[in-house]
Design an enzyme around this catalytic site. Structure first.
Site, short mmCIF file in Angstrom:
data_model
loop_
_atom_site.label_atom_id
_atom_site.label_comp_id
_atom_site.label_asym_id
_atom_site.label_seq_id
_atom_site.Cartn_x
_atom_site.Cartn_y
_atom_site.Cartn_z
N PRO A 81 0.79 -1.23 0.00
CA PRO A 81 0.00 0.00 0.00
C PRO A 81 0.82 1.28 0.00
O PRO A 81 1.85 1.38 0.66
CB PRO A 81 -0.83 -0.10 1.29
CG PRO A 81 -0.12 -1.09 2.14
CD PRO A 81 0.53 -2.06 1.19
N ASN A 82 0.32 2.22 -0.77
CA ASN A 82 0.86 3.59 -0.88
C ASN A 82 2.16 3.67 -1.67
O ASN A 82 2.66 4.78 -1.91
CB ASN A 82 1.01 4.23 0.51
CG ASN A 82 -0.30 4.32 1.25
OD1 ASN A 82 -1.27 4.86 0.70
ND2 ASN A 82 -0.39 3.78 2.44
N ARG A 88 5.29 10.87 -2.71
CA ARG A 88 4.93 10.58 -1.32
C ARG A 88 6.13 10.82 -0.40
O ARG A 88 7.14 10.11 -0.49
CB ARG A 88 4.51 9.12 -1.22
CG ARG A 88 4.24 8.66 0.20
CD ARG A 88 4.15 7.13 0.29
NE ARG A 88 3.89 6.73 1.65
CZ ARG A 88 4.09 5.51 2.12
NH1 ARG A 88 4.58 4.56 1.34
NH2 ARG A 88 3.82 5.23 3.37
N TYR A 132 11.15 8.71 1.40
CA TYR A 132 11.12 7.60 0.45
C TYR A 132 11.87 7.87 -0.86
O TYR A 132 11.94 6.98 -1.71
CB TYR A 132 9.67 7.20 0.16
CG TYR A 132 8.93 6.73 1.40
CD1 TYR A 132 9.35 5.59 2.08
CD2 TYR A 132 7.84 7.44 1.91
CE1 TYR A 132 8.70 5.16 3.23
CE2 TYR A 132 7.18 7.01 3.06
CZ TYR A 132 7.61 5.88 3.71
OH TYR A 132 6.97 5.46 4.85
N ASN A 142 8.10 -5.43 -0.65
CA ASN A 142 7.94 -4.30 0.27
C ASN A 142 6.46 -4.26 0.64
O ASN A 142 5.64 -3.79 -0.14
CB ASN A 142 8.37 -2.99 -0.40
CG ASN A 142 8.29 -1.82 0.58
OD1 ASN A 142 7.65 -1.92 1.63
ND2 ASN A 142 8.92 -0.72 0.22
N ALA A 180 2.85 -0.61 4.98
CA ALA A 180 2.38 -0.63 6.38
C ALA A 180 1.84 -1.99 6.81
O ALA A 180 1.76 -2.26 8.02
CB ALA A 180 1.31 0.45 6.58
N HIS A 215 3.60 -4.12 9.48
CA HIS A 215 3.44 -3.96 10.92
C HIS A 215 2.11 -4.47 11.45
O HIS A 215 1.82 -4.34 12.64
CB HIS A 215 3.61 -2.47 11.28
CG HIS A 215 4.74 -1.81 10.55
ND1 HIS A 215 6.05 -2.21 10.71
CD2 HIS A 215 4.77 -0.83 9.61
CE1 HIS A 215 6.83 -1.48 9.92
NE2 HIS A 215 6.08 -0.64 9.24
N ASP A 222 1.50 -15.57 6.93
CA ASP A 222 1.02 -16.92 6.60
C ASP A 222 1.17 -17.21 5.11
O ASP A 222 1.53 -18.32 4.72
CB ASP A 222 -0.46 -17.08 6.99
CG ASP A 222 -0.65 -17.30 8.49
OD1 ASP A 222 0.33 -17.60 9.18
OD2 ASP A 222 -1.81 -17.17 8.94
N GLU A 233 12.47 -9.24 2.22
CA GLU A 233 11.70 -8.06 2.65
C GLU A 233 12.53 -6.81 2.39
O GLU A 233 13.71 -6.77 2.75
CB GLU A 233 11.39 -8.21 4.15
CG GLU A 233 10.61 -7.06 4.74
CD GLU A 233 10.38 -7.25 6.26
OE1 GLU A 233 10.65 -8.35 6.79
OE2 GLU A 233 9.96 -6.28 6.91
N HIS A 250 12.57 -2.43 2.57
CA HIS A 250 11.98 -1.14 2.93
C HIS A 250 12.90 -0.03 2.46
O HIS A 250 14.13 -0.13 2.65
CB HIS A 250 11.77 -1.02 4.44
CG HIS A 250 10.86 -2.07 4.99
ND1 HIS A 250 9.50 -2.01 4.84
CD2 HIS A 250 11.14 -3.23 5.62
CE1 HIS A 250 8.97 -3.10 5.38
NE2 HIS A 250 9.94 -3.86 5.86
N SER A 287 12.87 3.07 3.66
CA SER A 287 13.31 3.72 4.90
C SER A 287 13.76 2.64 5.89
O SER A 287 13.71 1.45 5.58
CB SER A 287 12.15 4.54 5.50
OG SER A 287 11.11 3.67 5.94
N ARG A 344 12.21 4.78 13.08
CA ARG A 344 11.12 5.76 12.95
C ARG A 344 10.16 5.61 14.13
O ARG A 344 10.59 5.39 15.24
CB ARG A 344 10.45 5.57 11.58
CG ARG A 344 11.45 5.82 10.42
CD ARG A 344 10.82 5.53 9.08
NE ARG A 344 9.66 6.40 8.85
CZ ARG A 344 8.75 6.19 7.89
NH1 ARG A 344 8.88 5.15 7.08
NH2 ARG A 344 7.74 7.02 7.75
C1 DQA Z 1 7.98 1.21 4.07
C2 DQA Z 1 8.04 1.40 5.59
C3 DQA Z 1 6.66 1.20 6.22
O1 DQA Z 1 6.74 1.43 7.62
C4 DQA Z 1 5.67 2.18 5.63
O2 DQA Z 1 4.38 1.95 6.15
C5 DQA Z 1 5.66 2.17 4.15
C6 DQA Z 1 6.92 2.08 3.43
C7 DQA Z 1 9.34 1.55 3.43
O3 DQA Z 1 9.54 1.16 2.27
O4 DQA Z 1 10.18 2.23 4.02
O5 DQA Z 1 4.62 2.29 3.52
O6 DQA Z 1 7.70 -0.16 3.80
#
Ligand code: DQA
Length: 143
Positions: A10-11, A18, A23, A72, A75, A78, A85, A96, A98, A100, A105
């Site tokens: 997401p996002n 963003r 990012y 990635n 959110a 978390h 699963d 995985e 990220h 950031s 954070r």
């Molecule tokens: C993220 C870190 C996550 O905490 C955050 O919710 C994101 C982006 C990252 O790529 O740094 O959406 O996965």
């Protein structure tokens, strides 16, 4: 010729505009294009969704179709036991990623439900992390 899935949650469709101070300025298309350019020997599949169920469905679809996944989860990292699963269920090597460094954070970003299901994790070095994750998967796949 390995096939890898680049999966984004997401996002991450809003990358580029963003919170660029966190990012970076690369769009998701820029990142996917740079991977294709840097690793011409790899067949890439790419998918982004803002929906948890769609990410789970895409992981299921990847089973037997790809050799590894760069993920990635945004959110959902978390919050999502369902994605933990799904990764366990498909039994593919998942790295995985990220952009950031979530651990540096807010408190609520310090815990990942995803990490225990993954082969590895790269965080905090921006878009280059996707490249390192692909390198790691090549190493894992080629043994
Ligand atoms: C993220 C870190 C996550 O905490 C955050 O919710 C994101 C982006 C990252 O790529 O740094 O959406 O996965």
């Amino acid at each position: 010729m390995p096939t890898l899935l680049i999966l984004n949650g997401p996002n991450l469709n809003l990358l580029g505009s963003r919170e660029p101070e966190i990012y970076g300025r690369d769009t998701l298309q820029d990142i996917n294009d740079s991977l294709a350019k840097a690793f011409p020997q790899i067949t890439f599949q790419t998918f982004q969704s803002n929906g948890e169920g769609e990410l789970i469905d895409r992981l299921h679809q990847a089973r037997g179709q790809v050799d590894g996944v760069v993920f990635n989860p945004g959110a959902y990292t978390h919050t999502s036991i369902a994605l933990f699963d799904a990764i366990k269920a498909v039994a593919l090597p998942v790295i995985e990623v990220h952009l950031s460094l979530p651990e540096a954070r807010e408190e609520f970003r310090r815990h990942s439900f995803i990490t225990p299901a993954c082969r590895g994790k790269i965080a905090g070095i921006g878009a280059h992390g996707y490249h390192l994750a692909v390198q790691a998967l090549i190493k894992i796949i080629e043994g």
